[in-house]
Design a protein around this motif. Structure first.
Motif, PDB file in Angstrom:
ATOM      1  N   LEU A 221       0.822  -1.218   0.000  1.00 51.16           N
ATOM      2  CA  LEU A 221       0.000   0.000   0.000  1.00 51.16           C
ATOM      3  C   LEU A 221       0.851   1.260   0.000  1.00 51.16           C
ATOM      4  N   ILE A 222       1.922   1.272   0.808  1.00 45.38           N
ATOM      5  CA  ILE A 222       2.742   2.483   0.928  1.00 45.38           C
ATOM      6  C   ILE A 222       3.933   2.468  -0.034  1.00 45.38           C
ATOM      7  N   GLU A 223       4.126   1.302  -0.715  1.00 44.63           N
ATOM      8  CA  GLU A 223       5.182   1.138  -1.721  1.00 44.63           C
ATOM      9  C   GLU A 223       6.585   1.346  -1.146  1.00 44.63           C
ATOM     10  N   GLN A 224       6.762   0.944   0.088  1.00 47.39           N
ATOM     11  CA  GLN A 224       8.088   0.898   0.693  1.00 47.39           C
ATOM     12  C   GLN A 224       8.061  -0.106   1.846  1.00 47.39           C
ATOM     13  N   ILE A 225       9.228  -0.603   2.218  1.00 47.02           N
ATOM     14  CA  ILE A 225       9.299  -1.664   3.219  1.00 47.02           C
ATOM     15  C   ILE A 225       9.178  -1.071   4.620  1.00 47.02           C
ATOM     16  N   PRO A 226       8.127  -1.443   5.366  1.00 44.44           N
ATOM     17  CA  PRO A 226       7.970  -0.911   6.738  1.00 44.44           C
ATOM     18  C   PRO A 226       9.052  -1.464   7.666  1.00 44.44           C
ATOM     19  N   GLY A 227       9.392  -0.683   8.667  1.00 37.94           N
ATOM     20  CA  GLY A 227      10.378  -1.131   9.645  1.00 37.94           C
ATOM     21  C   GLY A 227       9.930  -2.376  10.380  1.00 37.94           C
ATOM     22  N   ASP A 228       8.623  -2.471  10.664  1.00 37.00           N
ATOM     23  CA  ASP A 228       8.110  -3.643  11.364  1.00 37.00           C
ATOM     24  C   ASP A 228       8.261  -4.912  10.529  1.00 37.00           C
ATOM     25  N   LEU A 229       8.175  -4.782   9.202  1.00 38.04           N
ATOM     26  CA  LEU A 229       8.359  -5.949   8.343  1.00 38.04           C
ATOM     27  C   LEU A 229       9.804  -6.428   8.404  1.00 38.04           C
ATOM     28  N   ILE A 230      10.734  -5.507   8.401  1.00 39.29           N
ATOM     29  CA  ILE A 230      12.153  -5.874   8.524  1.00 39.29           C
ATOM     30  C   ILE A 230      12.403  -6.547   9.871  1.00 39.29           C
ATOM     31  N   GLY A 231      11.828  -5.972  10.939  1.00 42.50           N
ATOM     32  CA  GLY A 231      11.983  -6.566  12.261  1.00 42.50           C
ATOM     33  C   GLY A 231      11.397  -7.962  12.336  1.00 42.50           C
ATOM     34  N   ALA A 232      10.187  -8.141  11.772  1.00 44.61           N
ATOM     35  CA  ALA A 232       9.545  -9.455  11.776  1.00 44.61           C
ATOM     36  C   ALA A 232      10.350 -10.464  10.960  1.00 44.61           C
ATOM     37  N   ALA A 233      10.940  -9.990   9.855  1.00 45.38           N
ATOM     38  CA  ALA A 233      11.745 -10.874   9.010  1.00 45.38           C
ATOM     39  C   ALA A 233      12.986 -11.354   9.758  1.00 45.38           C
ATOM     40  N   ILE A 234      13.637 -10.445  10.474  1.00 46.13           N
ATOM     41  CA  ILE A 234      14.842 -10.808  11.233  1.00 46.13           C
ATOM     42  C   ILE A 234      14.504 -11.803  12.336  1.00 46.13           C
ATOM     43  N   VAL A 235      13.432 -11.525  13.066  1.00 36.20           N
ATOM     44  CA  VAL A 235      13.012 -12.426  14.152  1.00 36.20           C
ATOM     45  C   VAL A 235      12.652 -13.796  13.588  1.00 36.20           C
ATOM     46  N   THR A 236      11.953 -13.821  12.468  1.00 35.29           N
ATOM     47  CA  THR A 236      11.551 -15.083  11.844  1.00 35.29           C
ATOM     48  C   THR A 236      12.765 -15.899  11.417  1.00 35.29           C
ATOM     49  N   PHE A 237      13.745 -15.231  10.823  1.00 34.29           N
ATOM     50  CA  PHE A 237      14.956 -15.924  10.382  1.00 34.29           C
ATOM     51  C   PHE A 237      15.727 -16.496  11.579  1.00 34.29           C
ATOM     52  N   ILE A 238      15.864 -15.693  12.634  1.00 39.30           N
ATOM     53  CA  ILE A 238      16.591 -16.144  13.830  1.00 39.30           C
ATOM     54  C   ILE A 238      15.881 -17.335  14.473  1.00 39.30           C
TER      55      ILE A 238
END
Length: 258
Positions: A221-238
């Motif tokens: 919707l906002i056409e950019q990567i939200p900070g929360d998505l980056i945080g969730a991605a890092i937590v998911t990977f770990i």
């Protein structure tokens, strides 16, 4: 060298089980099912005999972002179920039949054994996800409006991390219990429990793996990567890595105990 031998064995076994054919086909079908069904709903209703006289039925206009979420919605339910059922016996089945003992009695590293299976499934899942969302992306551009290729790649990457977590959880439970059915139950039950907890405490669990799909919608919707998505991605990977490490230690402890 040992890891590559085990990895090739897993790839060959998945090929013999036809997983390299049916898994991508199922994921493709799930990815395009809702977008196509919603777009052609008026025609489907007409073919079924139409609505009762005097009934007004209007579908909302869906944006490309909405269409993507339709695909992810199917993958988050039926797609996750397919992945869990596909992987529920990958180690537990071998432990129950005694095959794992024959393999691990040799100088085979527990880490190599677990990680080779994990990586082979990751390759299968990521390829299937790419193909499924690529076909969906094609129809979305054709029917709902333009969605850039960059956005498509971002969706594949971030949602792929969620499916990585799912397969990691399944692998972990494979080393914990010997019954494939129980592996599937525990994996699905854990995902449902995490989803419920995340919904209740969403204000403090914005980085939960279960929030990835919601953050993807925001990204589109906002056409950019939200900070929360980056945080969730890092937590998911770990968490995924920790699950595989935990699976290795769990398997080693249980095999040595036997």
């Amino acid at each position: 060298m040992q890891w590559m031998t085990l990895f090739k064995k897993e790839l060959l076994e998945n090929w013999r089980n036809v997983k390299w054919i049916w898994v991508p086909l199922v994921i493709i079908l799930l990815a395009i099912l809702d977008p196509l069904a919603n777009y052609y709903m008026p025609q489907i209703i007409d073919m079924a005999g139409g609505m009762p006289e005097g009934t007004a039925f209007e579908l909302p206009e869906f944006s490309p972002a909405d269409a993507v979420m339709m695909s992810l919605g199917q993958l988050s339910t039926m797609g996750v179920l397919v992945i869990v059922l596909m992987s529920m016996g990958t180690i537990s089945g071998e432990r129950k039949s005694g095959v794992s003992e024959l393999i691990l009695v040799k100088p085979v590293s527990y880490w190599n054994y677990v990680s080779a299976k994990w990586t082979s499934y990751l390759l299968l899942i990521w390829l299937s996800l790419f193909l499924g969302l690529f076909v969906s992306w094609y129809y979305i551009n054709l029917l709902f409006g333009e969605l850039s290729f960059v956005a498509f790649i971002q969706v594949v990457f971030f949602y792929g991390l969620w499916l990585t977590f799912v397969i990691s959880l399944s692998i972990f439970y494979n080393t914990l219990v010997k019954l494939p059915g129980l592996v599937a139950f525990l994996t699905i039950a854990t995902i449902i429990a995490m989803s419920g907890i995340t919904q209740v405490f969403s204000h403090v669990l914005a980085w939960s793996p279960n929030m990835i799909a919601q953050h993807i919608h925001e990204m589109l919707l906002i056409e950019q990567i939200p900070g929360d998505l980056i945080g969730a991605a890092i937590v998911t990977f770990i968490l995924s890595i920790l699950l595989i490490i935990g699976a290795t230690f769990t398997l080693q402890k249980k095999e040595l105990a036997n």
